[in-house]
Write an enzyme that holds these catalytic residues in place. Structure first.
Site, mmCIF file in Angstrom:
data_model
loop_
_atom_site.group_PDB
_atom_site.id
_atom_site.type_symbol
_atom_site.label_atom_id
_atom_site.label_comp_id
_atom_site.label_asym_id
_atom_site.label_seq_id
_atom_site.Cartn_x
_atom_site.Cartn_y
_atom_site.Cartn_z
ATOM 1 C CD GLU A 49 -15.345 -10.050 0.413
ATOM 2 O OE1 GLU A 49 -14.779 -11.153 0.243
ATOM 3 O OE2 GLU A 49 -16.101 -9.545 -0.429
ATOM 4 C CG PHE A 111 -28.073 -11.382 -6.261
ATOM 5 C CD1 PHE A 111 -27.534 -12.610 -6.622
ATOM 6 C CD2 PHE A 111 -27.285 -10.251 -6.385
ATOM 7 C CE1 PHE A 111 -26.239 -12.712 -7.094
ATOM 8 C CE2 PHE A 111 -25.983 -10.343 -6.858
ATOM 9 C CZ PHE A 111 -25.453 -11.579 -7.218
ATOM 10 C CD GLN A 112 -23.643 -10.506 -4.150
ATOM 11 O OE1 GLN A 112 -23.677 -9.291 -4.011
ATOM 12 N NE2 GLN A 112 -22.581 -11.146 -4.624
ATOM 13 C CE LYS A 161 -27.353 -0.649 -4.183
ATOM 14 N NZ LYS A 161 -27.209 -1.477 -5.386
ATOM 15 C CG MET A 472 0.889 -27.601 16.027
ATOM 16 S SD MET A 472 2.361 -27.801 17.051
ATOM 17 C CE MET A 472 2.676 -26.106 17.544
#
Lengths: 569, 170
Positions: A49, A111-112, A161, A472
């Protein structure tokens, strides 16, 4: 008309003109993916993502359109965080859509489930939690309006959802956005313009500081017209490097920590700074107490919070940069700045050798020579750079001047940005030649997106400047930590094998001749190519202003050191 | 310096979090924060008391104004606003203490809400410094419990009209 929430969402995207989105599916966003499939909107499946968010960001930076990224709840949403923060810091218009657990489960540690509006509150311009299908169209319309209003930025819409699966009446007109205009500055008062013009007229050593706002407001032509009419020289921030033609006689160069010494010195000697769409970032100003001690300051800025935040200004013109410049230009006088331009030329002559910046010291392939060769062979390319030494070498060496041809993470400094952002840029501008310039560190951060590149059949090329170091960081350690090289010795995979495993062509170059040939072959087409340039491991980026020092305190060369305490690989 | 900022905001979930985050991120302390709906049910009024210097207060106001949910923000500090805070105080006070306690309550225009065998509960709605003085005068009795609402502020009637949302600022 009654529709499922997910179909309302897709209908809104279509009406906003969205035909391409980036993302990664998952349970809580599945209804939307199901609707997307039937919507005709193209979806680019990233491998992570974060990559999807940078793709949407790159798409937006290259095209000026709003990028859209979609993710599921929980880990999908939290993986967007770096991409959103990157877009926030660089004012990139982005709409992120995340699935959320069903509304009865909110707050239950389902969940999630994660409180993504809470997590992203400081790194989005605004965010919404939508629990009802009726709320989807108003939130989406407001999100697109907000992402682009005033100072652009990312907006997140988190949709449960059940809101995606339940039905509601789709009322596009009834969802007209209202809040995005709330804090837009009113037109700049004539009196403020007059005060600015008075300061400009009295100036003998004016200097324009051009920032990302030039690109964001489409003010390139207005800037050129203004600068030419006033005879005022123009310096650029990192994100302003594509704001002004680099070969123009009024162009003074790249300012700040790794900018040209003459550019920084011109700032220090100026009697008037015209800050156009830039925010006096600390990488630009260095020590504020020592910054531009003789200069009055005019700040043209669309975001009122930026005015006076770091540097006190004499006149603030709050508004869209292009509009302000178009109003100022007709009245701006032609300044008697000949002596000032001569002085800048004199400062420049002290440094401006045929090859500026001078090639870094050290054995092996010079990174600046590689970048010079790249830009010579691909002068019209879109350059998408990662973060680190290569980013600064690129900024110093490659001439930019056309808008939206340098894409880089300036504010957040996000390693791993370049490859996915370049995928977005290539999809936005399929006809353009696109080059990723990255280091061996950043390349390994989002390397999985090479597979996305192959799956989409994109022809863009990846230049990895491999010095087997986090270069760097090592450079900072060299100067400020007694050359103690803690955790910068970086093992990398065989980039050639890796590229081929991901379906790309590959080449490796250890000499300038090999580099030249590899670039030529990559540009000949027939698929994307990853070229590993094995550069001098000890090369540093110079000049350099130490963090926190005044911008006159330039370091020109590395300190004399013992042999490196850890060898390159 | 004590600063009083008054913001009108959307009356919806999460707005207080956004407002407070502006202060949290910058390490600005909030001494008092009150929120309530206005007569317009879609608009809330937030009164914030902080101790910012001029520059920080300007920055805080500016960052608050950037929030999408914020309608307007005013710094009331220099306007000589009228301030009110309400305190509920339970003090240790037996029957023998009541005459003195009642006298004190009268002086401070406090209300006696309840009297028990060993304690009494008083309410005081007044300017913050008057409440502080009242609490100090009660301290010898023994303070058992103390709660305050936080400050609310309005401009004094002699001040020019507020720039706050007209429908919500009355």
């Amino acid at each position: 008309m009654r529709m499922k929430g997910a179909d309302i969402l897709c209908a809104c995207l279509a009406r906003e003109g969205v035909d391409l989105v980036f993302g990664y599916p998952g349970g809580a966003i599945l209804p939307t993916y199901d609707a997307l499939e039937a919507s005709g909107i193209r979806h680019i499946l990233a491998r992570h993502e974060q990559g999807a968010a940078h793709m949407a960001d790159g798409y937006s930076r290259a095209s000026g359109r709003t990028g859209v990224v979609i993710a599921t709840s929980g880990p999908g949403a939290t993986n967007l965080v770096t991409g959103l923060a990157t877009a926030m810091m660089d004012s990139v218009p982005l709409v992120a859509i995340t699935g959320q657990v069903a509304s009865p489960l909110l707050g239950s540690d389902a969940f999630q489930e994660v409180d993504v509006t809470g997590v992203t509150l400081p790194i989005t311009k605004h965010n919404f939690l939508v629990r009802e299908p009726e709320g989807i169209a108003p939130a989406l319309r407001e999100a697109f309006a907000l992402a682009n209003a005033g100072r652009p930025g990312p907006v997140l819409v988190d949709i449960t959802k059940d809101a995606q699966t339940r039905e509601a009446v789709f009322d596009w007109e009834g969802a007209e956005p209202r809040r995005h205009t709330r804090h837009l500055p009113p037109p700049v008062p004539e009196a403020d313009l007059a005060r600015a013009l008075a300061l400009i007229s009295a100036s003998r050593r004016p200097l324009i500081l051009a920032g990302h706002g030039v690109t964001l407001s489409g003010a390139h032509r207005a800037l050129l017209a203004f600068a030419e009419k006033a005879g005022a020289p123009v310096a650029a921030t990192l994100l302003g490097l594509d704001a002004f033609p680099p070969g123009h006689p009024l162009y003074v160069g790249f300012m700040g920590m790794h900018g040209s010494p003459w550019t920084n010195q011109a700032i220090q000697e100026a009697d008037l700074l015209l800050a156009f769409g830039m925010r006096f970032d600390d990488r630009v100003t260095g020590d504020l107490k020592a910054f531009a001690p003789y200069a009055r300051k005019i700040h043209v800025e669309v975001d009122p919070t930026e005015v006076g935040k770091n540097v006190a200004v004499d006149v603030a013109l709050l508004g869209d940069l292009r509009e302000v410049l178009e109003r100022l230009a007709p009245a701006v006088p032609a300044l008697d700045s000949g002596a000032w331009l001569d002085r800048i030329a004199e400062l420049r002559a002290a440094h401006d050798a045929p090859a500026w910046p001078p090639d870094p010291q050290g054995e092996g392939l010079s990174p600046t020579a590689v970048l010079r060769e790249l830009s010579a062979q691909a002068p019209g390319a879109i350059w998408v750079t990662d973060v680190g030494q290569h980013q600064m070498w690129e900024a110093q060496v490659v001439p930019h001047g056309r808008p939206r041809t340098l894409l880089t993470s300036g504010g957040l400094g996000t390693m791993g940005f370049a490859l996915p952002a370049a995928i977005g840029a290539k999809l936005a501008c399929p006809e353009a030649e696109v080059w990723v310039v990255a280091g061996d560190g950043g390349t390994q951060m989002n390397v999985q997106e090479l597979m996305t590149l192959t799956q989409e059949g994109l022809e863009l090329n990846v230049a990895v400047l491999n010095n087997s170091y986090l270069g760097m960081v090592r450079q900072f350690q060299t100067h400020f930590y007694g050359d103690r090289r803690a955790s910068v010795d970086l093992l990398a995979p065989d980039f050639g094998l890796l590229a081929r495993a991901y379906g790309l062509k590959a080449a490796s170059a250890r000499t300038l001749d090999e580099a030249r040939e590899a670039i030529r072959e990559a540009r000949a087409g027939g698929g994307a190519t990853l070229i590993e340039f094995v550069i001098s491991p000890e090369a540093g980026v110079y000049p350099m202003v130490p963090p926190g020092a005044g911008i006159s305190a330039t370091i020109h060369t590395p300190p004399p050191t013992e042999a490196p305490c850890s060898g390159s690989l | 310096m004590q600063r009083i900022l008054v913001a009108l905001t959307d009356n919806e979930p999460g707005v207080l979090d956004r407002v407070a985050s502006i202060f949290r991120r910058r390490g600005f302390n909030i001494h008092s924060l009150t929120v309530s709906p206005t007569l317009d049910p879609d608009v809330s009024r937030i009164t914030l008391v902080t101790d910012l210097d001029d520059r920080a207060a300007r920055a805080a106001k500016s960052f608050l104004e950037r929030l999408v949910n914020v309608h307007s923000v005013e710094d009331f500090t220099d306007a000589g606003p009228l301030l009110r805070d309400t305190a509920l105080i339970r003090v240790a006070a037996g029957p023998a203490d009541r005459p003195g306690l009642f006298q004190l309550a009268a002086i401070f225009r406090a209300e006696i809400l309840e009297v028990g065998p060993e304690s009494a509960v008083l309410a005081c709605c007044d300017a913050p410094e008057r409440i502080r003085a009242f609490v100090e005068s009660l301290r010898p009795y023994g303070l058992l419990e103390f709660g305050r609402t936080g400050v609310i502020a309005v401009r004094s009637s002699g001040d020019p009209a507020s720039a706050l949302h007209p429908a919500a600022s009355f």
